[in-house]
Motif scaffolding. Structure first.
Motif, PDB file in Angstrom:
ATOM      1  N   UNK A 266       0.843  -1.186   0.000  1.00 55.65           N
ATOM      2  CA  UNK A 266       0.000   0.000   0.000  1.00 55.65           C
ATOM      3  C   UNK A 266       0.882   1.241   0.000  1.00 55.65           C
ATOM      4  N   UNK A 267       0.864   1.967  -1.111  1.00 54.45           N
ATOM      5  CA  UNK A 267       1.743   3.127  -1.222  1.00 54.45           C
ATOM      6  C   UNK A 267       1.205   4.089  -2.283  1.00 54.45           C
ATOM      7  N   UNK A 268       1.763   5.299  -2.259  1.00 49.87           N
ATOM      8  CA  UNK A 268       1.530   6.300  -3.290  1.00 49.87           C
ATOM      9  C   UNK A 268       2.883   6.741  -3.801  1.00 49.87           C
ATOM     10  N   UNK A 269       3.009   6.953  -5.106  1.00 48.09           N
ATOM     11  CA  UNK A 269       4.306   7.363  -5.629  1.00 48.09           C
ATOM     12  C   UNK A 269       4.161   8.521  -6.614  1.00 48.09           C
ATOM     13  N   UNK A 270       5.247   9.278  -6.734  1.00 44.86           N
ATOM     14  CA  UNK A 270       5.318  10.431  -7.617  1.00 44.86           C
ATOM     15  C   UNK A 270       6.531  10.276  -8.528  1.00 44.86           C
ATOM     16  N   UNK A 271       6.339  10.530  -9.798  1.00 42.36           N
ATOM     17  CA  UNK A 271       7.432  10.427 -10.781  1.00 42.36           C
ATOM     18  C   UNK A 271       8.411  11.580 -10.592  1.00 42.36           C
ATOM     19  N   UNK A 272       9.698  11.259 -10.629  1.00 41.81           N
ATOM     20  CA  UNK A 272      10.751  12.247 -10.453  1.00 41.81           C
ATOM     21  C   UNK A 272      11.685  12.197 -11.658  1.00 41.81           C
ATOM     22  N   UNK A 273      12.062  13.359 -12.164  1.00 43.56           N
ATOM     23  CA  UNK A 273      13.089  13.414 -13.194  1.00 43.56           C
ATOM     24  C   UNK A 273      14.440  13.207 -12.524  1.00 43.56           C
ATOM     25  N   UNK A 274      15.109  12.140 -12.902  1.00 41.25           N
ATOM     26  CA  UNK A 274      16.340  11.788 -12.227  1.00 41.25           C
ATOM     27  C   UNK A 274      16.072  10.787 -11.124  1.00 41.25           C
ATOM     28  N   UNK A 275      16.811  10.908 -10.016  1.00 44.69           N
ATOM     29  CA  UNK A 275      16.666   9.998  -8.885  1.00 44.69           C
ATOM     30  C   UNK A 275      16.569  10.786  -7.587  1.00 44.69           C
ATOM     31  N   UNK A 276      15.878  10.195  -6.633  1.00 44.41           N
ATOM     32  CA  UNK A 276      15.759  10.811  -5.319  1.00 44.41           C
ATOM     33  C   UNK A 276      16.988  10.443  -4.491  1.00 44.41           C
ATOM     34  N   UNK A 277      17.689  11.446  -3.988  1.00 45.63           N
ATOM     35  CA  UNK A 277      18.860  11.219  -3.141  1.00 45.63           C
ATOM     36  C   UNK A 277      18.516  11.294  -1.660  1.00 45.63           C
ATOM     37  N   UNK A 278      17.600  12.215  -1.272  1.00 43.45           N
ATOM     38  CA  UNK A 278      17.254  12.413   0.127  1.00 43.45           C
ATOM     39  C   UNK A 278      15.760  12.710   0.267  1.00 43.45           C
ATOM     40  N   UNK A 279      15.172  12.206   1.361  1.00 45.97           N
ATOM     41  CA  UNK A 279      13.793  12.543   1.724  1.00 45.97           C
ATOM     42  C   UNK A 279      13.796  13.043   3.155  1.00 45.97           C
ATOM     43  N   UNK A 280      12.887  13.980   3.464  1.00 51.02           N
ATOM     44  CA  UNK A 280      12.827  14.540   4.821  1.00 51.02           C
ATOM     45  C   UNK A 280      11.429  15.083   5.077  1.00 51.02           C
ATOM     46  N   UNK A 281      10.761  14.542   6.100  1.00 47.86           N
ATOM     47  CA  UNK A 281       9.441  15.029   6.470  1.00 47.86           C
ATOM     48  C   UNK A 281       9.537  16.401   7.141  1.00 47.86           C
ATOM     49  N   UNK A 282       8.493  17.212   6.935  1.00 48.80           N
ATOM     50  CA  UNK A 282       8.384  18.468   7.669  1.00 48.80           C
ATOM     51  C   UNK A 282       8.073  18.138   9.127  1.00 48.80           C
ATOM     52  N   UNK A 283       8.835  18.667  10.088  1.00 50.99           N
ATOM     53  CA  UNK A 283       8.640  18.282  11.486  1.00 50.99           C
ATOM     54  C   UNK A 283       7.372  18.841  12.125  1.00 50.99           C
ATOM     55  N   UNK A 284       6.711  19.827  11.488  1.00 45.01           N
ATOM     56  CA  UNK A 284       5.525  20.433  12.081  1.00 45.01           C
ATOM     57  C   UNK A 284       4.268  20.258  11.244  1.00 45.01           C
ATOM     58  N   UNK A 285       4.426  19.879   9.979  1.00 44.83           N
ATOM     59  CA  UNK A 285       3.282  19.655   9.097  1.00 44.83           C
ATOM     60  C   UNK A 285       3.391  18.251   8.528  1.00 44.83           C
ATOM     61  N   UNK A 286       2.564  17.348   9.032  1.00 48.18           N
ATOM     62  CA  UNK A 286       2.676  15.940   8.681  1.00 48.18           C
ATOM     63  C   UNK A 286       2.319  15.602   7.247  1.00 48.18           C
ATOM     64  N   UNK A 287       1.784  16.572   6.474  1.00 48.59           N
ATOM     65  CA  UNK A 287       1.447  16.308   5.083  1.00 48.59           C
ATOM     66  C   UNK A 287       2.596  16.635   4.131  1.00 48.59           C
ATOM     67  N   UNK A 288       3.588  17.381   4.614  1.00 53.62           N
ATOM     68  CA  UNK A 288       4.643  17.871   3.729  1.00 53.62           C
ATOM     69  C   UNK A 288       5.894  17.011   3.835  1.00 53.62           C
ATOM     70  N   UNK A 289       6.482  16.724   2.688  1.00 48.11           N
ATOM     71  CA  UNK A 289       7.745  15.996   2.630  1.00 48.11           C
ATOM     72  C   UNK A 289       8.640  16.652   1.582  1.00 48.11           C
ATOM     73  N   UNK A 290       9.912  16.830   1.928  1.00 48.93           N
ATOM     74  CA  UNK A 290      10.880  17.461   1.037  1.00 48.93           C
ATOM     75  C   UNK A 290      11.799  16.392   0.466  1.00 48.93           C
ATOM     76  N   UNK A 291      12.153  16.541  -0.794  1.00 47.84           N
ATOM     77  CA  UNK A 291      13.086  15.603  -1.411  1.00 47.84           C
ATOM     78  C   UNK A 291      14.185  16.382  -2.123  1.00 47.84           C
ATOM     79  N   UNK A 292      15.360  15.764  -2.206  1.00 50.37           N
ATOM     80  CA  UNK A 292      16.469  16.288  -2.993  1.00 50.37           C
ATOM     81  C   UNK A 292      16.848  15.268  -4.040  1.00 50.37           C
ATOM     82  N   UNK A 293      17.188  15.720  -5.240  1.00 52.13           N
ATOM     83  CA  UNK A 293      17.441  14.807  -6.354  1.00 52.13           C
ATOM     84  C   UNK A 293      18.912  14.825  -6.774  1.00 52.13           C
ATOM     85  N   UNK A 294      19.242  13.886  -7.660  1.00 53.25           N
ATOM     86  CA  UNK A 294      20.610  13.819  -8.173  1.00 53.25           C
ATOM     87  C   UNK A 294      20.901  14.942  -9.156  1.00 53.25           C
TER      88      UNK A 294
END
Length: 394
Positions: A266-294
């Motif tokens: 059970x998951x949801x995914x989003x297409x990214x140009x390139x590759x995901x190098x890092x993921x990090x949840x927002x510590x105060x807003x549980x809906x937001x997630x930040x990613x960094x790419x290659x």
């Protein structure tokens, strides 16, 4: 092999046993570590009972292997004339000390270095180090039953080290097994481990991602994986548990995934140009997630939506670290820069240039303005203060 720092991790205050010194007399220590004559040799039946009859078949498998001789460094801790030097005093941690775990890869050796930082006293020094057999690729602290560091490497087996033991030569236990004669009984990853994440809400659960394109959820009570997630189509680069929901795991691979780990599919995914190098949840807003790419992009997702809230070309090269706290987003890259962004307006506040690629970044749990940075060249390991943009070196 060049020298660099592939991974860093802060440890919160007050978790180390070094604050409560262990007092053993010389006689007590001798009794604990001395091998009595009748204990020197096990019979064949004893070896069978203890599972040692096929010991040579195991290349890697140690569960709960801690030696009482590891306590030797703590014997007789009452201070006397010979114990007043600074080295002895530095071994005893204060309640407001933080530990910083640093994976260090050198030309001829690799190690896990345990630093002490005290923001009040401005102390900053190496407490002890552990020599490693394999270059570390990632590490994670967890404190479910103690003060431990889980480390991933090219070996495909996770080593778990007790940070309260000085001078230990072997990990406390390993996650994953390789048998020479019975490969069908192997379990765990089959290739290098790129990231590890501990679930603070379910402290017996540890997640790991690998070059073998799988994510495993380990049960620390049995030291075996109980859930396997696969079909990512590429290396699993980054993992992060949700700050509020125990079942939600962010996964970075060729795409960005958010898993409900109550069921493995059970998951949801989003297409990214390139590759995901890092993921990090927002510590105060549980809906937001930040990613960094290659490709150097910083992207923010609201996981309820299909498209990103915003994306920005933050770096020239791959993003190697993301840290988020209140007003700030901090990012590091192999383009030799550390950048501080305004979280609300997304504009750049500060660029700090280094004399080498940056490979790792982590924020302090007790002083959120302080980040640890690991890199290569002359900027291998330093602390950076977001308040005054100053660097602190050991």
């Amino acid at each position: 092999m060049t020298s660099f720092i592939p991974c860093v991790k802060w440890v919160k205050q007050g978790v180390s046993l070094h604050q409560n010194t262990i007092k053993l007399s010389q006689q007590e220590l001798k009794e604990l570590t001395e091998i009595k004559p009748k204990e020197k040799e096990l019979s064949k039946s004893d070896k069978k009972d203890y599972g040692l009859d096929n010991y040579d078949e195991e290349e890697m498998d140690m569960s709960g292997a801690m030696s009482i001789s590891g306590l030797a460094v703590y014997n007789n801790t009452d201070f006397n004339d010979s114990d007043t030097d600074s080295d002895k005093l530095d071994e005893i941690l204060k309640p407001d000390d933080n530990l910083v775990l640093v994976g260090n890869v050198k030309k001829t050796e690799c190690s896990l270095e345990v630093y002490v930082y005290n923001d009040n006293d401005k102390d900053f020094y190496i407490h002890h180090d552990i020599i490693l057999k394999h270059p570390p690729l990632c590490l994670e602290w967890f404190g479910s039953v103690g003060n431990f560091c889980a480390m991933g490497s090219m070996s495909a087996v996770i080593e778990v080290w007790d940070l309260d033991l000085i001078g230990c030569l072997e990990p406390t236990f390993r996650l994953g097994r390789k048998k020479k004669k019975n490969p069908e009984r192997n379990y765990g990853h089959t290739d290098a481990i790129l990231d590890i994440a501990w679930n603070e809400h379910l402290p017996h659960i540890l997640a790991s991602g690998s070059v073998d394109e799988t994510t495993l959820l380990w049960d620390l009570e049995t030291n075996e994986p109980h859930t396997r997630m696969e079909n990512f189509g590429d290396h699993v680069q980054s993992l992060k548990w949700h700050p509020f929901e125990s079942q939600t795991l962010a996964v970075g691979s060729s795409d960005f995934y958010v898993y409900d780990c109550r069921t493995y599919d059970t998951y949801k995914n989003w297409y990214i140009k390139g590759k995901v190098e890092k993921v990090h949840w927002d510590p105060s807003n549980g809906f937001l997630c930040y990613i960094g790419t290659d490709r150097g992009q910083l992207i923010c997702y609201d996981c309820r939506a299909d498209k990103p809230l915003w994306k920005y070309r933050g770096h020239e090269n791959e993003v190697t670290g993301i840290y988020v706290w209140e007003k700030f987003i901090v990012s590091s890259s192999t383009d030799e820069t550390l950048k501080v962004w305004d979280r609300e307006n997304k504009h750049l506040i500060k660029i700090r240039e280094f004399s080498g690629a940056l490979h790792s970044l982590d924020g302090c749990t007790d002083n959120p303005f302080l980040v640890a940075v690991g890199g290569s060249g002359t900027s291998k390991f330093q602390l950076f203060d977001i308040n005054d943009f100053s660097l602190k070196t050991c």
